[in-house]
Scaffold this motif. Structure first.
Motif, PDB file in Angstrom:
ATOM      1  N   GLU A  28     -21.507  27.631  -6.028  1.00 39.53           N
ATOM      2  CA  GLU A  28     -20.811  26.967  -4.928  1.00 39.53           C
ATOM      3  C   GLU A  28     -21.374  25.577  -4.676  1.00 39.53           C
ATOM      4  OE1 GLU A  28     -19.466  30.763  -2.161  1.00 39.53           O
ATOM      5  OE2 GLU A  28     -21.512  30.019  -2.016  1.00 39.53           O
ATOM      6  N   LEU A  29     -22.696  25.441  -4.793  1.00 48.68           N
ATOM      7  CA  LEU A  29     -23.322  24.128  -4.612  1.00 48.68           C
ATOM      8  C   LEU A  29     -22.889  23.172  -5.716  1.00 48.68           C
ATOM      9  CD1 LEU A  29     -25.182  22.106  -3.270  1.00 48.68           C
ATOM     10  CD2 LEU A  29     -27.099  23.177  -4.470  1.00 48.68           C
ATOM     11  N   LEU A  30     -22.866  23.649  -6.947  1.00 47.81           N
ATOM     12  CA  LEU A  30     -22.420  22.787  -8.043  1.00 47.81           C
ATOM     13  C   LEU A  30     -20.986  22.311  -7.816  1.00 47.81           C
ATOM     14  CD1 LEU A  30     -23.984  24.534 -11.148  1.00 47.81           C
ATOM     15  CD2 LEU A  30     -24.455  22.224 -10.334  1.00 47.81           C
ATOM     16  N   GLU A  31     -20.132  23.196  -7.341  1.00 52.11           N
ATOM     17  CA  GLU A  31     -18.739  22.819  -7.065  1.00 52.11           C
ATOM     18  C   GLU A  31     -18.675  21.809  -5.919  1.00 52.11           C
ATOM     19  OE1 GLU A  31     -14.733  22.636  -7.739  1.00 52.11           O
ATOM     20  OE2 GLU A  31     -16.272  23.571  -8.970  1.00 52.11           O
ATOM     21  N   LYS A  32     -19.460  22.017  -4.875  1.00 50.49           N
ATOM     22  CA  LYS A  32     -19.505  21.089  -3.734  1.00 50.49           C
ATOM     23  C   LYS A  32     -19.992  19.711  -4.181  1.00 50.49           C
ATOM     24  CE  LYS A  32     -20.912  21.490   1.001  1.00 50.49           C
ATOM     25  NZ  LYS A  32     -19.561  21.457   1.366  1.00 50.49           N
ATOM     26  N   LEU A  33     -21.032  19.681  -5.001  1.00 51.83           N
ATOM     27  CA  LEU A  33     -21.541  18.409  -5.510  1.00 51.83           C
ATOM     28  C   LEU A  33     -20.489  17.722  -6.379  1.00 51.83           C
ATOM     29  CD1 LEU A  33     -25.199  19.408  -6.433  1.00 51.83           C
ATOM     30  CD2 LEU A  33     -24.500  17.793  -4.657  1.00 51.83           C
ATOM     31  N   LYS A  34     -19.836  18.479  -7.230  1.00 46.49           N
ATOM     32  CA  LYS A  34     -18.823  17.915  -8.115  1.00 46.49           C
ATOM     33  C   LYS A  34     -17.688  17.286  -7.304  1.00 46.49           C
ATOM     34  CE  LYS A  34     -15.761  20.347 -10.416  1.00 46.49           C
ATOM     35  NZ  LYS A  34     -15.143  21.329 -11.310  1.00 46.49           N
ATOM     36  N   ILE A  35     -17.198  17.995  -6.298  1.00 46.21           N
ATOM     37  CA  ILE A  35     -16.112  17.469  -5.463  1.00 46.21           C
ATOM     38  C   ILE A  35     -16.560  16.228  -4.711  1.00 46.21           C
ATOM     39  CG2 ILE A  35     -14.720  17.971  -3.409  1.00 46.21           C
ATOM     40  CD1 ILE A  35     -14.604  20.908  -4.480  1.00 46.21           C
ATOM     41  N   THR A  36     -17.771  16.251  -4.177  1.00 44.63           N
ATOM     42  CA  THR A  36     -18.306  15.093  -3.455  1.00 44.63           C
ATOM     43  C   THR A  36     -18.436  13.894  -4.378  1.00 44.63           C
ATOM     44  OG1 THR A  36     -19.509  16.549  -1.948  1.00 44.63           O
ATOM     45  CG2 THR A  36     -20.232  14.261  -2.065  1.00 44.63           C
ATOM     46  N   LEU A  37     -18.958  14.108  -5.574  1.00 42.66           N
ATOM     47  CA  LEU A  37     -19.132  13.010  -6.530  1.00 42.66           C
ATOM     48  C   LEU A  37     -17.793  12.424  -6.962  1.00 42.66           C
ATOM     49  CD1 LEU A  37     -21.992  14.615  -8.603  1.00 42.66           C
ATOM     50  CD2 LEU A  37     -22.157  12.461  -7.338  1.00 42.66           C
ATOM     51  N   GLN A  38     -16.775  13.252  -7.098  1.00 49.11           N
ATOM     52  CA  GLN A  38     -15.454  12.771  -7.504  1.00 49.11           C
ATOM     53  C   GLN A  38     -14.821  11.877  -6.437  1.00 49.11           C
ATOM     54  OE1 GLN A  38     -13.598  16.533  -8.386  1.00 49.11           O
ATOM     55  NE2 GLN A  38     -14.043  16.352 -10.567  1.00 49.11           N
ATOM     56  N   GLN A  39     -15.251  12.023  -5.194  1.00 44.85           N
ATOM     57  CA  GLN A  39     -14.709  11.223  -4.106  1.00 44.85           C
ATOM     58  C   GLN A  39     -15.418   9.879  -3.951  1.00 44.85           C
ATOM     59  OE1 GLN A  39     -15.093  13.895  -0.798  1.00 44.85           O
ATOM     60  NE2 GLN A  39     -13.321  15.106  -1.386  1.00 44.85           N
ATOM     61  N   LEU A  40     -16.523   9.705  -4.648  1.00 45.37           N
ATOM     62  CA  LEU A  40     -17.295   8.476  -4.534  1.00 45.37           C
ATOM     63  C   LEU A  40     -16.911   7.497  -5.639  1.00 45.37           C
ATOM     64  CD1 LEU A  40     -20.809   9.994  -3.777  1.00 45.37           C
ATOM     65  CD2 LEU A  40     -19.173   9.054  -2.150  1.00 45.37           C
ATOM     66  N   ILE A  41     -17.092   6.229  -5.367  1.00 42.04           N
ATOM     67  CA  ILE A  41     -16.865   5.187  -6.367  1.00 42.04           C
ATOM     68  C   ILE A  41     -18.090   5.142  -7.270  1.00 42.04           C
ATOM     69  CG2 ILE A  41     -16.507   2.714  -6.698  1.00 42.04           C
ATOM     70  CD1 ILE A  41     -15.249   2.721  -3.851  1.00 42.04           C
ATOM     71  N   ILE A  42     -17.863   5.098  -8.565  1.00 44.48           N
ATOM     72  CA  ILE A  42     -18.961   5.160  -9.545  1.00 44.48           C
ATOM     73  C   ILE A  42     -20.014   4.084  -9.296  1.00 44.48           C
ATOM     74  CG2 ILE A  42     -17.839   3.772 -11.330  1.00 44.48           C
ATOM     75  CD1 ILE A  42     -19.539   6.727 -12.585  1.00 44.48           C
ATOM     76  N   GLN A  43     -19.609   2.898  -8.853  1.00 42.04           N
ATOM     77  CA  GLN A  43     -20.563   1.819  -8.606  1.00 42.04           C
ATOM     78  C   GLN A  43     -21.451   2.111  -7.391  1.00 42.04           C
ATOM     79  OE1 GLN A  43     -17.297   1.345  -9.139  1.00 42.04           O
ATOM     80  NE2 GLN A  43     -17.285   0.283 -11.099  1.00 42.04           N
ATOM     81  N   ASP A  44     -21.022   3.024  -6.525  1.00 35.91           N
ATOM     82  CA  ASP A  44     -21.817   3.381  -5.357  1.00 35.91           C
ATOM     83  C   ASP A  44     -22.865   4.450  -5.658  1.00 35.91           C
ATOM     84  OD1 ASP A  44     -20.346   1.577  -3.876  1.00 35.91           O
ATOM     85  OD2 ASP A  44     -19.020   3.089  -3.008  1.00 35.91           O
TER      86      ASP A  44
END
Length: 86
Positions: A28-44
């Motif tokens: 569940e944590l891996l999925e939460k991290l993945k979703i959070t990372l997908q919402q961020l801009i790569i340069q950030d």
């Protein structure tokens, strides 16, 4: 000799900005991290995360190396391994 139970990371306490703490499984944590990372801009993202091509790889790297992700100024996601059994 240390007990191998000390090194298990099956459950995590997760702390988020303005949210109650949660206890979740590693998947569940891996999925939460993945979703959070997908919402961020790569340069950030921190430079060490920018070298990975997928959010899955970034999430696994975070889980293996740290316990915090700064999402935006004043916003964070933190996780800490917990043992539910003694």
């Amino acid at each position: 000799m240390p007990n191998s139970l000390m090194y298990q990371q099956d459950h995590f306490v997760v702390l988020e900005t303005n949210q109650a703490e949660q206890i979740i499984t590693q998947s569940e944590l891996l999925e939460k991290l993945k979703i959070t990372l997908q919402q961020l801009i790569i340069q950030d993202l921190p430079p060490d995360l920018q070298k990975f091509d997928t959010a899955e790889a970034q999430a696994q790297y975070l889980l293996d190396t740290t316990c915090k992700l700064d999402i935006a100024p004043g916003q964070y996601l933190q996780w800490y391994a917990v043992r539910l059994e003694k």
